[in-house]
Design a protein around this motif. Structure first.
Motif, mmCIF file in Angstrom:
data_model
loop_
_atom_site.group_PDB
_atom_site.id
_atom_site.type_symbol
_atom_site.label_atom_id
_atom_site.label_comp_id
_atom_site.label_asym_id
_atom_site.label_seq_id
_atom_site.Cartn_x
_atom_site.Cartn_y
_atom_site.Cartn_z
ATOM 1 N N TYR A 81 0.943 -1.253 0.014
ATOM 2 C CA TYR A 81 0.152 -0.069 0.029
ATOM 3 C C TYR A 81 0.741 1.321 -0.034
ATOM 4 N N THR A 94 -3.536 3.677 -2.323
ATOM 5 C CA THR A 94 -3.145 2.863 -3.781
ATOM 6 C C THR A 94 -2.801 1.491 -3.133
ATOM 7 N N THR A 96 -1.143 -1.851 -4.666
ATOM 8 C CA THR A 96 -0.348 -2.465 -5.629
ATOM 9 C C THR A 96 0.087 -4.000 -5.513
ATOM 10 N N VAL A 102 -3.402 -2.795 -9.788
ATOM 11 C CA VAL A 102 -3.207 -1.463 -9.183
ATOM 12 C C VAL A 102 -4.775 -1.295 -8.620
ATOM 13 N N SER A 103 -5.031 -0.591 -7.415
ATOM 14 C CA SER A 103 -6.235 -0.251 -7.189
ATOM 15 C C SER A 103 -6.147 0.902 -6.407
ATOM 16 N N GLN A 104 -7.101 2.000 -6.575
ATOM 17 C CA GLN A 104 -7.073 3.353 -6.000
ATOM 18 C C GLN A 104 -8.593 3.516 -5.450
ATOM 19 N N THR A 118 -13.447 2.259 -5.624
ATOM 20 C CA THR A 118 -12.434 1.965 -6.316
ATOM 21 C C THR A 118 -12.108 1.872 -7.614
ATOM 22 N N THR A 120 -9.868 -0.066 -10.364
ATOM 23 C CA THR A 120 -8.730 -1.171 -10.460
ATOM 24 C C THR A 120 -8.353 -1.335 -12.026
#
Length: 140
Positions: A81, A94, A96, A102-104, A118, A120
């Motif tokens: 993270y 974020t 990873t 990758v997910s925000q 999210t 992704t």
């Protein structure tokens, strides 16, 4: 693949500083809002959108005393993270993971509830958007 899109989000959603979130049993409803996968038939992608999954997780006081990343042990060490912030009722970060995911995340929280969105992406061109609503449902 769908499991990796949704499940890595949950620990990030549940993590918090010790005084921010009450320990106990938390329940989250995670809903896939959209999914785009190269070469996936449009009808199948559309059928994946709107699917909801309910996930329960026990957050113990001892877990909440550690750094937020410590609560993320559910990822089994294959994710990390960055840019994580959980202050003043707002959360963002974020995630990873190995393999190129990758997910925000961004959203709002209280001591007993949260709502987040999210976005992704993954190597190969897969992208998705999801939302989650969580709440403390009682003791563990």
């Amino acid at each position: 693949m769908r499991k990796r899109v949704i499940l890595p989000i949950v620990p990030l959603l549940l993590a918090a500083a010790p005084s921010s979130v009450e320990p106990g049993m938390w329940e989250a409803v995670v809903r896939v809002e959209s999914m785009q996968v190269p070469n996936l038939p449009p009808d199948l992608a559309k059928s994946l959108a709107g699917q909801a999954h309910t996930i329960r997780s026990c957050l113990k006081a001892a877990d909440l005393e550690r750094t937020p990343e410590r609560v993320f042990a559910v990822t089994k060490g294959d994710c990390s993270y960055s840019n994580f912030s959980m202050q003043g009722g707002k959360v963002s970060g974020t995630l990873t993971c190995k393999g190129g995911l990758v997910s925000q995340l961004s959203g709002r929280y209280t001591a007993t509830t949260y709502e987040v969105k999210t976005r992704t992406s993954m190597k190969g061109g897969m992208t998705s958007t999801s939302s989650a609503a969580g709440r403390r449902v009682g003791p563990c």
